[in-house]
Design a protein around this motif. Structure first.
Motif, PDB file in Angstrom:
ATOM      1  N   GLY A   1       0.824  -1.207   0.000  1.00 20.27           N
ATOM      2  CA  GLY A   1       0.000   0.000   0.000  1.00 20.27           C
ATOM      3  C   GLY A   1       0.857   1.255   0.000  1.00 20.27           C
ATOM      4  N   TYR A   2       1.980   1.191   0.711  1.00 19.45           N
ATOM      5  CA  TYR A   2       2.884   2.335   0.771  1.00 19.45           C
ATOM      6  C   TYR A   2       3.465   2.636  -0.612  1.00 19.45           C
ATOM      7  N   LYS A   3       3.795   1.590  -1.369  1.00 19.98           N
ATOM      8  CA  LYS A   3       4.302   1.772  -2.732  1.00 19.98           C
ATOM      9  C   LYS A   3       3.206   2.362  -3.627  1.00 19.98           C
ATOM     10  N   PHE A   4       1.976   1.903  -3.412  1.00 19.94           N
ATOM     11  CA  PHE A   4       0.848   2.450  -4.154  1.00 19.94           C
ATOM     12  C   PHE A   4       0.685   3.942  -3.851  1.00 19.94           C
ATOM     13  N   PHE A   5       0.901   4.279  -2.589  1.00 15.57           N
ATOM     14  CA  PHE A   5       0.821   5.686  -2.209  1.00 15.57           C
ATOM     15  C   PHE A   5       1.871   6.500  -2.958  1.00 15.57           C
ATOM     16  N   GLY A   6       3.063   5.942  -3.101  1.00 15.15           N
ATOM     17  CA  GLY A   6       4.121   6.631  -3.829  1.00 15.15           C
ATOM     18  C   GLY A   6       3.709   6.918  -5.264  1.00 15.15           C
ATOM     19  N   LEU A   7       3.072   5.935  -5.908  1.00 14.82           N
ATOM     20  CA  LEU A   7       2.612   6.126  -7.280  1.00 14.82           C
ATOM     21  C   LEU A   7       1.503   7.175  -7.332  1.00 14.82           C
ATOM     22  N   LEU A   8       0.584   7.124  -6.361  1.00 13.89           N
ATOM     23  CA  LEU A   8      -0.504   8.104  -6.299  1.00 13.89           C
ATOM     24  C   LEU A   8       0.047   9.510  -6.089  1.00 13.89           C
ATOM     25  N   LEU A   9       1.009   9.640  -5.187  1.00 17.44           N
ATOM     26  CA  LEU A   9       1.586  10.945  -4.886  1.00 17.44           C
ATOM     27  C   LEU A   9       2.345  11.504  -6.089  1.00 17.44           C
ATOM     28  N   PHE A  10       3.054  10.633  -6.779  1.00 14.54           N
ATOM     29  CA  PHE A  10       3.764  11.081  -7.983  1.00 14.54           C
ATOM     30  C   PHE A  10       2.772  11.565  -9.040  1.00 14.54           C
ATOM     31  N   ALA A  11       1.692  10.783  -9.261  1.00 11.86           N
ATOM     32  CA  ALA A  11       0.675  11.171 -10.243  1.00 11.86           C
ATOM     33  C   ALA A  11       0.015  12.483  -9.853  1.00 11.86           C
ATOM     34  N   ALA A  12      -0.295  12.628  -8.556  1.00 13.66           N
ATOM     35  CA  ALA A  12      -0.932  13.857  -8.071  1.00 13.66           C
ATOM     36  C   ALA A  12      -0.002  15.052  -8.240  1.00 13.66           C
ATOM     37  N   GLY A  13       1.265  14.848  -7.919  1.00 15.07           N
ATOM     38  CA  GLY A  13       2.239  15.936  -8.040  1.00 15.07           C
ATOM     39  C   GLY A  13       2.426  16.378  -9.482  1.00 15.07           C
ATOM     40  N   MET A  14       2.490  15.410 -10.385  1.00 14.60           N
ATOM     41  CA  MET A  14       2.692  15.742 -11.799  1.00 14.60           C
ATOM     42  C   MET A  14       1.484  16.474 -12.383  1.00 14.60           C
ATOM     43  N   THR A  15       0.269  15.970 -12.110  1.00 14.17           N
ATOM     44  CA  THR A  15      -0.920  16.618 -12.680  1.00 14.17           C
ATOM     45  C   THR A  15      -1.093  18.027 -12.134  1.00 14.17           C
ATOM     46  N   SER A  16      -0.823  18.205 -10.844  1.00 17.86           N
ATOM     47  CA  SER A  16      -0.967  19.538 -10.258  1.00 17.86           C
ATOM     48  C   SER A  16       0.136  20.485 -10.719  1.00 17.86           C
ATOM     49  N   THR A  17       1.318  19.961 -10.953  1.00 18.01           N
ATOM     50  CA  THR A  17       2.400  20.794 -11.494  1.00 18.01           C
ATOM     51  C   THR A  17       2.024  21.319 -12.882  1.00 18.01           C
ATOM     52  N   LEU A  18       1.470  20.445 -13.706  1.00 15.85           N
ATOM     53  CA  LEU A  18       1.043  20.859 -15.042  1.00 15.85           C
ATOM     54  C   LEU A  18      -0.075  21.890 -14.962  1.00 15.85           C
ATOM     55  N   GLY A  19      -1.067  21.624 -14.091  1.00 14.28           N
ATOM     56  CA  GLY A  19      -2.193  22.548 -13.953  1.00 14.28           C
ATOM     57  C   GLY A  19      -1.786  23.886 -13.384  1.00 14.28           C
ATOM     58  N   SER A  20      -0.960  23.869 -12.360  1.00 18.70           N
ATOM     59  CA  SER A  20      -0.513  25.105 -11.721  1.00 18.70           C
ATOM     60  C   SER A  20       0.334  25.938 -12.665  1.00 18.70           C
ATOM     61  N   THR A  21       1.244  25.290 -13.371  1.00 19.22           N
ATOM     62  CA  THR A  21       2.134  26.010 -14.287  1.00 19.22           C
ATOM     63  C   THR A  21       1.351  26.621 -15.439  1.00 19.22           C
ATOM     64  N   PHE A  22       0.489  25.815 -16.061  1.00 16.27           N
ATOM     65  CA  PHE A  22      -0.303  26.316 -17.185  1.00 16.27           C
ATOM     66  C   PHE A  22      -1.155  27.521 -16.777  1.00 16.27           C
ATOM     67  N   THR A  23      -1.882  27.375 -15.660  1.00 16.61           N
ATOM     68  CA  THR A  23      -2.825  28.424 -15.268  1.00 16.61           C
ATOM     69  C   THR A  23      -2.117  29.662 -14.728  1.00 16.61           C
ATOM     70  N   SER A  24      -1.123  29.479 -13.883  1.00 18.61           N
ATOM     71  CA  SER A  24      -0.426  30.628 -13.296  1.00 18.61           C
ATOM     72  C   SER A  24       0.256  31.470 -14.358  1.00 18.61           C
ATOM     73  N   THR A  25       0.918  30.819 -15.327  1.00 17.67           N
ATOM     74  CA  THR A  25       1.580  31.587 -16.382  1.00 17.67           C
ATOM     75  C   THR A  25       0.568  32.223 -17.337  1.00 17.67           C
ATOM     76  N   SER A  26      -0.630  31.621 -17.449  1.00 15.51           N
ATOM     77  CA  SER A  26      -1.658  32.223 -18.304  1.00 15.51           C
ATOM     78  C   SER A  26      -2.138  33.553 -17.735  1.00 15.51           C
ATOM     79  N   PHE A  27      -1.911  33.795 -16.439  1.00 14.58           N
ATOM     80  CA  PHE A  27      -2.299  35.058 -15.819  1.00 14.58           C
ATOM     81  C   PHE A  27      -1.311  36.183 -16.128  1.00 14.58           C
ATOM     82  N   LEU A  28      -0.253  35.851 -16.870  1.00 16.57           N
ATOM     83  CA  LEU A  28       0.692  36.875 -17.314  1.00 16.57           C
ATOM     84  C   LEU A  28       0.389  37.295 -18.748  1.00 16.57           C
ATOM     85  N   ASP A  29      -0.670  36.727 -19.318  1.00 13.33           N
ATOM     86  CA  ASP A  29      -1.058  37.014 -20.702  1.00 13.33           C
ATOM     87  C   ASP A  29      -2.189  38.045 -20.720  1.00 13.33           C
TER      88      ASP A  29
END
Length: 418
Positions: free
Chosen positions: A289-317
């Motif tokens: 389960g702990y390894k599964f958590f690692g995969l979940l956390l990695f997926a969550a971190g990657m999707t939020s990094t993409l969302g945060s970067t895309f949206t935050s930089t769009s506020f400079l347009d």
């Protein structure tokens, strides 16, 4: 009599139908991209950390905060997506139209909140790689940052971003469904306290709402639709489809994670304050389960990094013409790279992602009523939305959310000094 010659340059009925079908498919694809971007940004490492921490502290009563979060999500996203798409302008441009300079204030609030959230996002992805492969969280964050940059700099970056987020969303749901299947879930207690809580924690509400609806997350879907070319009231159908799909996906993940955490808490287990979300999976399914958590956390971190970067930089347009848009696009790639590099560097040298994620969630809760109020004012301005009639139910509930979140934020602020 000579036969009329057929104009071969004119599209036939079948060609016209094919083009219309292709256009419809493209619009729906953009709407689904926006849905997943918003949903996965809303359930990133911040949500994992916040949900685990507050479930450990409040037990089943935290279900009430989840319920409020879902209701607020519906009101906020339906209002913001509609107003942005109908106006055909990004939120900061709309704000400047309401009051000169207001857009720059909104951009500052959203971009700063997004930057701090991104520290936790890349940190979360790094921690996920640490759990999976044993590499240091700092080096894991660097690897995650490089992967995120690669997504943004490739050809057809928006499409690649959409597909990456969708695949990782499936991974998240599959992991949570598995964890739920191996646990005894206290459904009755969860339902009872969700609708009839024995105590209400305003700090928890402000934090969870801010971390999943506030700040940049409110605008992720709307700005993605604009990027895809969906503008004007004729695209309201796709706004509704995208917003409701995204809210539904995010809500399912929120509820699943809350129930998983509650299942562990009712058994008397104490969650680790340093990494409360990891404790849930470890207690539920041991090292596997702990390894599964690692995969979940990695997926969550990657999707939020993409969302945060895309949206935050769009506020400079602030482009309002084709020429201005071309000028912005010249520098956009470097803005994206810089945003990811700065947030990763801060995590690398400072760390403490769990504390950062909870604090920034509360900060975004303060930003939400300001941002939503600006868009609601725009909904009554014909210079911005033309002859479009924004539904009264969305206006009334929108102002209700503004008042509630302003009150809850004030209660939270006062509570800090007690």
């Amino acid at each position: 009599m000579a036969k009329e010659s057929k104009d071969l340059t004119q599209p036939t009925g079948l060609e016209t139908d094919a083009k219309a079908a292709a256009k419809k498919h493209s619009a729906r694809s953009i709407a689904m991209g926006a849905a997943f971007l918003m949903a996965m940004a809303a359930v990133g490492p911040g949500f994992l950390t916040q949900t685990a921490m507050f479930t450990g502290q409040m037990g089943a009563n935290f279900g009430f905060a989840i319920l409020i979060c879902i209701i607020v999500d519906i009101v906020v996203q339906m209002n913001i997506w509609r107003i942005i798409v109908v106006s055909g302008k990004r939120a900061q441009v709309i704000a400047n139209d309401i009051f000169p300079g207001l857009g720059y204030v909104l951009s500052f609030l959203v971009a700063v909140g997004g930057l701090f959230f991104n520290i936790g996002n890349v940190g979360g992805a790094g921690l996920g790689l640490n759990v999976l492969f044993g590499i240091s969280p700092e080096n894991g964050a660097v690897i995650a940052a490089c992967l995120a940059i690669a997504v943004f700099v490739v050809k057809n970056a928006l499409t690649v971003m959409d597909r990456t987020v969708q695949v990782l969303a499936v991974v998240k749901v599959a992991i949570l469904v598995y964890i739920m299947s191996v646990m005894a879930v206290p459904y009755q207690s969860a339902i009872t306290h969700t609708f009839m809580p024995t105590s209400i924690n305003f700090y928890a509400i402000v934090t969870i709402v801010g971390g999943t609806v506030g700040g940049y997350i409110s605008f992720a879907g709307g700005h993605r639709l604009i990027e895809g070319g969906l503008k004007g009231k004729e695209n309201i159908k796709y706004v509704n489809e995208g917003a409701l799909t995204g809210i539904g996906i995010a809500s399912v993940i929120r509820v699943l994670l809350f129930l998983a955490g509650l299942s562990v808490v009712v058994l008397g287990h104490k969650l680790d304050p340093a990494n409360p979300a990891a404790s849930i999976f470890q207690f539920a399914a041991g090292n596997f389960g702990y390894k599964f958590f690692g995969l979940l956390l990695f997926a969550a971190g990657m999707t939020s990094t993409l969302g945060s970067t895309f949206t935050s930089t769009s506020f400079l347009d602030y482009a309002v013409s084709t020429k201005q848009q071309h000028n912005y696009e010249k520098y956009r790639r470097w803005l994206v790279i810089g945003f990811i590099v700065v947030s990763t560097a801060i995590f690398y040298f400072i760390g403490s992602p769990a504390k950062v994620l909870v604090f920034v969630g509360a900060l975004n809760g303060f930003i939400l009523p300001i941002a939503l109020a600006i868009l609601l004012l725009a909904a009554r301005n014909k210079k911005i939305i033309g002859d479009y009639k924004h539904p009264k139910i969305l206006i009334y509930t929108g102002w209700l959310v503004v008042a509630f979140m302003a009150f809850a934020s004030l209660e939270t602020f006062i509570g800090l000094f007690k």
